[in-house]
Scaffold this motif. Structure first.
Motif, short mmCIF file in Angstrom:
data_model
loop_
_atom_site.label_atom_id
_atom_site.label_comp_id
_atom_site.label_asym_id
_atom_site.label_seq_id
_atom_site.Cartn_x
_atom_site.Cartn_y
_atom_site.Cartn_z
N LEU A 120 -0.28 -0.78 10.16
CA LEU A 120 0.02 -2.03 9.25
C LEU A 120 1.52 -2.55 10.20
N MET A 121 2.16 -1.35 9.58
CA MET A 121 3.94 -0.84 9.61
C MET A 121 4.39 -1.15 11.21
N VAL A 147 4.93 7.40 8.39
CA VAL A 147 3.33 8.20 7.39
C VAL A 147 2.71 8.09 9.50
N THR A 148 1.13 8.41 8.62
CA THR A 148 0.78 9.68 9.21
C THR A 148 0.27 8.60 11.41
N LEU A 194 0.56 -1.31 -0.30
CA LEU A 194 0.01 0.23 0.11
C LEU A 194 0.78 1.46 0.07
N ARG A 195 1.74 1.27 0.96
CA ARG A 195 2.65 2.33 1.00
C ARG A 195 3.58 3.00 -0.50
N PHE A 196 3.61 1.75 -1.29
CA PHE A 196 4.63 0.99 -2.26
C PHE A 196 3.49 2.28 -3.45
N LEU A 197 2.06 2.00 -3.43
CA LEU A 197 1.15 2.24 -4.44
C LEU A 197 1.02 3.87 -4.80
N ASN A 198 0.77 4.53 -3.16
CA ASN A 198 0.79 5.71 -2.53
C ASN A 198 -0.85 5.89 -3.61
N LEU A 233 -2.46 9.63 5.03
CA LEU A 233 -2.43 11.65 4.76
C LEU A 233 -1.59 11.99 4.09
N THR A 234 -0.51 11.42 4.16
CA THR A 234 1.24 12.34 3.37
C THR A 234 1.39 10.88 2.98
N PRO A 235 1.68 10.74 0.72
CA PRO A 235 2.32 9.98 0.40
C PRO A 235 3.70 10.46 0.17
N TRP A 236 4.95 9.20 0.33
CA TRP A 236 5.74 9.55 0.30
C TRP A 236 6.33 10.34 -0.95
#
Length: 396
Positions: free
Chosen positions: A280-281, A269-270, A241-245, A250-253
């Motif tokens: 999840l992290m 992450v938020t 999920l983080r990679f897909l952005n 709330l805050t994309p990488w």
């Protein structure tokens, strides 16, 4: 004093104790490191990798603490004759925690006798969630689990719903889902709603359902299989999920000027409120830790057990000790120690933003705090274990 006798599940207490110890690092940083609680250690423009990870590692504390509060509620209920007794305990315990947050805990953070700054943090979140859980436990288990999943995985759909000002509906929304600092009473008061309860409710519900794996007689082999699946699965979904952005925070990488900064952006992450990706992290490694620690017994686990069995006592005590150390630190720096009497005006002034010690001092102080707390918590743990007939101890 006689030795403590307990039938509590050690792996859960070890994990809880570990996150309590890590949590103290963040609070020591708040009251010693340059910038105190006014500077953002995850701001990529001003932070360093060491400072960032000093803050990042403590992200694991709140979600694990809340999740295990739900697990403990399930296990407490499994010893009761009826859900009614569990519901009564959850509601009264939750009400007590909200009261303690707004009085004893708030004072520990500010040392302002007027309590003009009302801070809603993790103890409030656990309290209000327990009060709601008191009603939800009457639902069928599958429905309760579904509600927890829907909240944790779906609450980020509400990120676009925001309010402003101090109108009643706005304030209500801040408590439910929107992080907010709000000046009230013509500038004489402040609401700091750091832990909107809705996402935390999902986490505590899932923690309650998770307690099923630890009920008396449950097959350890099956439990460990599920811990491994949940741990690997959560971490996999975090990275995906983080990679897909696209969704879940709330805050994309973003890609930065170098690899290190890009990694920091990915991990930033938020927490306020806790996003799906944040959850999840943090919970994924927790499941793996429980998997590994199931049968481990050594000096480290024994030490963590002490903190994990008296978490509320530890939490209150460590805040007061750390704040006092912060005041001593200001005296050493030759600054006005009263700047750590955190009134509304001092919060707004930001005087401490460029004052404080280097990060190594924070780590030394953190170790000192843990050394001070350990014997006190151990004595209280023994007292609590040997005086189970005293009902009021369940609230401390």
């Amino acid at each position: 004093m006689t030795s403590a006798k307990s039938k509590r599940i050690e792996s859960i207490d070890i994990l809880r104790g570990l996150v309590m110890v890590i949590m103290a690092l963040d609070h020591v940083r708040d009251y010693t490191n340059t910038g105190y609680m006014f500077a953002d250690p995850t701001n990529l423009e001003t932070t360093t990798p060491m400072l960032f990870f000093t803050r990042w590692i403590t992200h694991f504390c709140a979600p694990i603490f809340v999740f295990l509060a739900g697990t403990s509620a399930f296990l407490y209920g499994s010893k009761k004759a009826s859900k009614h007794k569990l519901a009564k305990f959850l509601f009264t315990r939750g009400l007590w925690l909200v009261f303690i947050e707004l009085t004893v805990v708030n004072f520990s953070w500010t040392f302002d006798i007027s309590l003009s700054v009302h801070i809603f943090q993790v103890i409030w979140a656990i309290g209000i969630c327990m009060m709601i859980l008191a009603a939800l436990i009457y639902l069928p288990k599958k429905l309760l689990f579904a509600i927890g999943i829907i909240i944790v995985f779906g609450h980020n759909l509400l990120d676009g719903v925001t309010q402003q000002g101090a109108e009643p509906l706005s304030l209500l929304w801040y408590y439910v889902h929107q992080f907010n600092f709000q000046v009230i009473n013509d500038g004489n008061g402040m609401l700091a709603i750091a832990y909107p309860f809705l996402p935390w409710l999902g986490i505590i519900i899932l923690g309650y359902c998770f307690g099923y794996f630890y009920k008396k007689g449950f097959d350890i082999t099956i439990r460990k299989k599920w811990l491994l699946r949940l741990g690997i699965g959560s971490i996999f979904f975090f990275f995906s999920l983080r990679f897909l952005n696209i969704y879940g925070d709330l805050t994309p990488w973003t890609s930065q000027d170098n690899v290190t900064s890009t990694v920091l952006s990915f991990l930033s992450v938020t927490k306020y409120p806790p996003s799906l990706i944040y959850t999840l992290m943090t919970l994924g490694p927790a499941f793996l830790f429980l998997y590994v620690i199931e049968s481990v017994k050594n000096r480290f686990t024994n030490m963590m057990l002490v903190f994990g069995r008296v978490p509320f006592f530890y939490y209150i005590l460590h805040l007061y000790i750390i704040h006092l150390i912060g005041i001593i630190g200001l005296v050493i720096l030759g600054e006005n120690w009263q700047e750590l009497i955190l009134t509304v005006d001092r919060f707004k002034s930001g005087y401490l933003f460029n004052i404080g010690f280097d990060l190594w001092v924070t780590y030394v102080t953190w170790i000192l705090v843990i050394i001070i707390l350990y014997p006190v918590c151990k004595m209280y743990m023994k007292y609590k274990a040997n005086n189970k007939d005293k009902w009021w101890l369940s609230y401390l």
